[in-house]
Each structure stands twice: as structure tokens, then as C-alpha cells.
Design a protein around this motif. Structure first.
Motif, PDB file in Angstrom:
ATOM      1  N   HIS A  50       0.809  -1.167   0.014  1.00 44.07           N
ATOM      2  CA  HIS A  50       0.222   0.135  -0.006  1.00 44.07           C
ATOM      3  C   HIS A  50       0.987   1.203   0.514  1.00 44.07           C
ATOM      4  O   HIS A  50       0.162   2.253  -0.446  1.00 44.07           O
ATOM      5  CB  HIS A  50      -0.591   0.102   1.272  1.00 44.07           C
ATOM      6  CG  HIS A  50      -2.441  -1.225   1.378  1.00 44.07           C
ATOM      7  ND1 HIS A  50      -2.624  -1.146  -0.109  1.00 44.07           N
ATOM      8  CD2 HIS A  50      -2.510  -2.344   1.368  1.00 44.07           C
ATOM      9  CE1 HIS A  50      -3.438  -1.979   0.399  1.00 44.07           C
ATOM     10  NE2 HIS A  50      -3.276  -3.110   1.031  1.00 44.07           N
ATOM     11  N   ASP A  73       0.640   9.685   5.364  1.00 50.23           N
ATOM     12  CA  ASP A  73      -0.071   9.910   6.181  1.00 50.23           C
ATOM     13  C   ASP A  73      -0.144   8.991   7.127  1.00 50.23           C
ATOM     14  O   ASP A  73      -0.989   8.584   5.931  1.00 50.23           O
ATOM     15  CB  ASP A  73      -0.835  10.806   5.282  1.00 50.23           C
ATOM     16  CG  ASP A  73      -1.945  11.650   6.034  1.00 50.23           C
ATOM     17  OD1 ASP A  73      -2.082  10.618   6.468  1.00 50.23           O
ATOM     18  OD2 ASP A  73      -2.251  12.658   5.832  1.00 50.23           O
ATOM     19  N   THR A  74       0.478   9.132   8.321  1.00 52.91           N
ATOM     20  CA  THR A  74      -0.163   7.657   8.644  1.00 52.91           C
ATOM     21  C   THR A  74      -1.681   7.744   8.900  1.00 52.91           C
ATOM     22  O   THR A  74      -2.075   6.501   8.836  1.00 52.91           O
ATOM     23  CB  THR A  74       0.543   7.940  10.127  1.00 52.91           C
ATOM     24  OG1 THR A  74       2.080   8.020   9.602  1.00 52.91           O
ATOM     25  CG2 THR A  74       0.372   6.928  11.196  1.00 52.91           C
ATOM     26  N   ARG A  75      -2.305   8.535   9.008  1.00 51.64           N
ATOM     27  CA  ARG A  75      -3.428   8.231   9.310  1.00 51.64           C
ATOM     28  C   ARG A  75      -4.362   7.864   7.968  1.00 51.64           C
ATOM     29  O   ARG A  75      -5.369   6.963   8.232  1.00 51.64           O
ATOM     30  CB  ARG A  75      -4.157   9.935  10.068  1.00 51.64           C
ATOM     31  CG  ARG A  75      -3.884  10.155  10.859  1.00 51.64           C
ATOM     32  CD  ARG A  75      -5.167   9.580  11.509  1.00 51.64           C
ATOM     33  NE  ARG A  75      -5.125   9.855  13.673  1.00 51.64           N
ATOM     34  CZ  ARG A  75      -3.774   9.111  13.936  1.00 51.64           C
ATOM     35  NH1 ARG A  75      -3.378   8.338  13.656  1.00 51.64           N
ATOM     36  NH2 ARG A  75      -4.293  10.459  15.650  1.00 51.64           N
ATOM     37  N   GLU A  76      -3.955   7.907   6.817  1.00 53.54           N
ATOM     38  CA  GLU A  76      -4.575   7.547   5.803  1.00 53.54           C
ATOM     39  C   GLU A  76      -4.177   6.526   5.645  1.00 53.54           C
ATOM     40  O   GLU A  76      -4.530   5.870   5.192  1.00 53.54           O
ATOM     41  CB  GLU A  76      -3.932   8.705   4.678  1.00 53.54           C
ATOM     42  CG  GLU A  76      -4.735   8.518   3.140  1.00 53.54           C
ATOM     43  CD  GLU A  76      -4.118   9.372   2.206  1.00 53.54           C
ATOM     44  OE1 GLU A  76      -4.118  10.828   2.676  1.00 53.54           O
ATOM     45  OE2 GLU A  76      -3.646   8.803   0.809  1.00 53.54           O
ATOM     46  N   PHE A  77      -2.899   5.733   5.823  1.00 49.82           N
ATOM     47  CA  PHE A  77      -2.196   5.025   5.631  1.00 49.82           C
ATOM     48  C   PHE A  77      -3.199   3.487   6.073  1.00 49.82           C
ATOM     49  O   PHE A  77      -3.402   2.723   5.614  1.00 49.82           O
ATOM     50  CB  PHE A  77      -1.004   4.802   6.638  1.00 49.82           C
ATOM     51  CG  PHE A  77      -0.212   3.482   5.738  1.00 49.82           C
ATOM     52  CD1 PHE A  77       0.190   3.136   4.590  1.00 49.82           C
ATOM     53  CD2 PHE A  77       0.507   2.628   7.330  1.00 49.82           C
ATOM     54  CE1 PHE A  77       0.457   1.443   3.938  1.00 49.82           C
ATOM     55  CE2 PHE A  77       0.861   1.072   6.887  1.00 49.82           C
ATOM     56  CZ  PHE A  77       1.526   0.735   5.097  1.00 49.82           C
ATOM     57  N   GLU A  78      -3.390   4.142   8.146  1.00 49.82           N
ATOM     58  CA  GLU A  78      -4.547   3.652   8.781  1.00 49.82           C
ATOM     59  C   GLU A  78      -5.823   2.911   8.307  1.00 49.82           C
ATOM     60  O   GLU A  78      -5.387   2.132   8.289  1.00 49.82           O
ATOM     61  CB  GLU A  78      -4.351   4.309  10.294  1.00 49.82           C
ATOM     62  CG  GLU A  78      -2.718   4.325  11.217  1.00 49.82           C
ATOM     63  CD  GLU A  78      -3.132   5.074  11.982  1.00 49.82           C
ATOM     64  OE1 GLU A  78      -2.115   5.647  13.449  1.00 49.82           O
ATOM     65  OE2 GLU A  78      -4.413   6.082  12.397  1.00 49.82           O
ATOM     66  N   ALA A  79      -6.607   4.173   8.178  1.00 49.54           N
ATOM     67  CA  ALA A  79      -7.652   4.395   7.632  1.00 49.54           C
ATOM     68  C   ALA A  79      -7.383   3.517   5.988  1.00 49.54           C
ATOM     69  O   ALA A  79      -8.535   2.158   5.973  1.00 49.54           O
ATOM     70  CB  ALA A  79      -7.578   5.551   6.930  1.00 49.54           C
ATOM     71  N   THR A  80      -6.803   3.454   5.199  1.00 49.70           N
ATOM     72  CA  THR A  80      -6.416   1.979   4.608  1.00 49.70           C
ATOM     73  C   THR A  80      -6.366   0.764   4.232  1.00 49.70           C
ATOM     74  O   THR A  80      -6.889  -0.377   3.952  1.00 49.70           O
ATOM     75  CB  THR A  80      -5.110   2.596   3.201  1.00 49.70           C
ATOM     76  OG1 THR A  80      -5.113   3.830   2.947  1.00 49.70           O
ATOM     77  CG2 THR A  80      -4.981   1.720   1.808  1.00 49.70           C
ATOM     78  N   THR A 119      -2.279   2.669  16.941  1.00 43.02           N
ATOM     79  CA  THR A 119      -2.960   3.294  15.299  1.00 43.02           C
ATOM     80  C   THR A 119      -1.755   4.975  16.508  1.00 43.02           C
ATOM     81  O   THR A 119      -1.389   5.160  18.294  1.00 43.02           O
ATOM     82  CB  THR A 119      -3.889   4.302  15.655  1.00 43.02           C
ATOM     83  OG1 THR A 119      -4.095   4.123  17.608  1.00 43.02           O
ATOM     84  CG2 THR A 119      -4.903   3.506  15.112  1.00 43.02           C
ATOM     85  N   SER A 130       4.089  11.515   8.685  1.00 41.78           N
ATOM     86  CA  SER A 130       4.850  10.172   8.008  1.00 41.78           C
ATOM     87  C   SER A 130       5.328   9.709   9.096  1.00 41.78           C
ATOM     88  O   SER A 130       5.488   9.731  10.269  1.00 41.78           O
ATOM     89  CB  SER A 130       5.770  10.485   6.863  1.00 41.78           C
ATOM     90  OG  SER A 130       5.702  11.386   6.368  1.00 41.78           O
TER      91      SER A 130
END
Ligand SMILES: CC(C)(COP(=O)(O)OP(=O)(O)OC[C@H]1O[C@@H](n2cnc3c(N)ncnc32)[C@H](O)[C@@H]1OP(=O)(O)O)[C@@H](O)C(=O)NCCC(=O)NCCS
Length: 202
Positions: A50, A73-80, A119, A130
Motif C-alpha cells: 500500500h 500520511d500515517t492516518r490515511e495509511f491506517e485507514a487504508t 495507531t 509520516s
């Protein structure tokens, strides 16, 4: 002798192997886990799948011997990962949460992270959105490859507009903690399970 290049899908087994062979505070954790793929499912696979633009490997004539992987983007990555990575693994591995924490096997402690991933704290991602992981096999360590790998990832993160990067390191991994501090990382907080959270402005 050593070359750094973008990771490819065909590097998956190498990444999983390196992840396991450095998972005991920087040392080989092969003897600790029954399922040799679990550590990689959590700490390596998600990035290759990802965030491949931020996945680099170290290679010599024997093959791949290290990686640095990250997410912009850690938050976006967590959501993905919630949408696209964890569901298949959750179907494969049961959640051991009903088993009291003290009785969980090393495999179950990892499996629990598949169902309840760590998280990043909000105050961390505000300044250091990041994050990264770096692991080199012993033959790649100690000769400047760690710094070269980090420099490569920092450039890619800067080019993508990141203002800062954070990471977690086990409290017992004194060597890695000294390496990160030497590169300018500052301690941000205590992380889960006795780990330390460090951050660097880019
Ligand atoms: C931690 C790790 C990435 C460091 O990479 P490395 O190739 O061994 O480190 P380098 O040789 O590139 O060292 C880079 C710089 O850090 C310094 N450094 C490295 N380790 C150090 C230490 N323990 N204490 C002080 N300085 C250290 C080096 O002297 C060098 O300084 P310079 O560039 O200013 O001359 C590597 O050893 C590794 O993968 N270890 C096993 C897995 C692991 O623990 N990963 C981290 C998990 S959180």
C-alpha cells in the motif's frame, strides 16, 4: 557492492524474511514464533502493498539484505489498512483477546495486533505525519547503509511534502535507539509495550 533500489512485489518473501530475522530487538526472532509470516504481515507487507513508492531495499550479490519502508500520511495509511489489508488477515487468524494477556503466546500477541492495530497518537501525527521502519540483516549493518537508506527515504518524503517522520523502537533495542538519536531523532513519548516513539522534522 551494496545497491539501494525501489522494492518490487517480487521482494515480498525477502522483506518478510528480514522482518522476522530482525524482530527480536534487532536480532533474529525466528525461534520466537510458530508462524514465520506473522511479523511480516504486520510490519512489512502493508508497506509493500500500500505504499510501494516509499519502499526501498538494500541489495548485494547475495540478494536483498535490508529495507526501509514508510508511509507519507500515517492516518490515511491506517485507514487504508482497515479497508484493504487487515480484513483478509482477520478472517485467517482468530482474535486472541479472550485469552488473558498473561497467557497469550508470542503468536497470539502478534495476532491481536491484526485485530487491534496500534495507531499513532494525534499529537505525533500533527507534527510528524509520516512514519517508517528500517531493518538490515547483519551483513548490511554497520557500514553506512542504515544512514544511506534513511537519507533515501527522507528525500522521498520531503519531495512528497512531508514535514516530519516518526517511528517506534523497542526499549531494549539500544543500538537502534542510538542510531536514530545520532541521525537527529528526538524522543516524543513512551509507546506501547515499553517502546519509544521518536520523531524527526524533515
Ligand atoms: C539500526 C540499523 C538500521 C542501523 O543501520 P547501520 O547500517 O548499522 O548504521 P550505519 O552504519 O549506517 O550508521 C550510521 C551512523 O549512525 C552511527 N551509529 C550507528 N549505530 C550506532 C550506535 N549504536 N551508537 C551510536 N552511533 C551509531 C554510525 O556511527 C554512523 O555515523 P556517521 O554516519 O555519522 O559516521 C541497523 O543496524 C539494523 O537494521 N539493525 C537491526 C534491525 C533493527 O534494529 N532495526 C530497527 C528497528 S526499530
Amino acid at each position: 557492492m551494496f545497491n539501494i533500489r525501489h522494492a518490487r512485489p517480487s521482494d515480498r518473501d525477502s522483506l518478510y524474511g528480514i522482518c522476522l530475522e530482525t524482530a527480536d530487538s534487532g536480532d533474529d526472532a525466528t525461534h520466537l514464533y510458530r508462524d514465520p509470516l506473522l511479523v511480516g504481515h504486520i510490519y512489512a507487507g502493508p508497506y509493500l502493498a500500500h505504499a510501494p513508492a516509499l519502499a526501498f531495499v538494500l541489495e548485494d550479490e547475495e540478494g536483498v539484505c535490508g529495507y526501509v519502508i514508510g508511509a507519507l500520511d500515517t492516518r490515511e495509511f491506517e485507514a487504508t489498512l482497515e479497508r484493504e489489508w487487515w480484513p483478509a488477515l482477520r478472517a485467517q487468524f482468530p482474535d486472541p483477546s479472550d485469552n488473558p494477556a498473561a497467557e497469550r503466546t508470542p503468536d497470539q500477541r502478534l495476532t491481536r495486533l491484526i485485530h487491534h492495530p496500534n495507531t499513532a497518537p494525534q499529537e505525533t501525527v500533527e507534527t510528524y505525519p509520516s512514519h517508517l521502519h528500517i531493518d538490515l540483516l547483519p551483513r548490511g549493518q554497520g557500514g553506512g547503509n542504515g544512514r544511506r537508506m534513511m537519507t533515501r527515504l527522507f528525500s522521498a518524503l520531503r519531495e512528497a511534502g512531508s514535514p516530519g517522520v516518526h517511528l517506534g523502537v523497542g526499549g531494549r533495542n539500544a543500538r537502534a535507539i542510538r542510531f536514530y538519536r545520532h541521525l537527529g531523532f528526538q524522543e516524543l513519548a513512551q509507546g506501547p509495550g515499553g517502546s519509544l516513539e521518536l520523531g524527526l522534522k524533515l
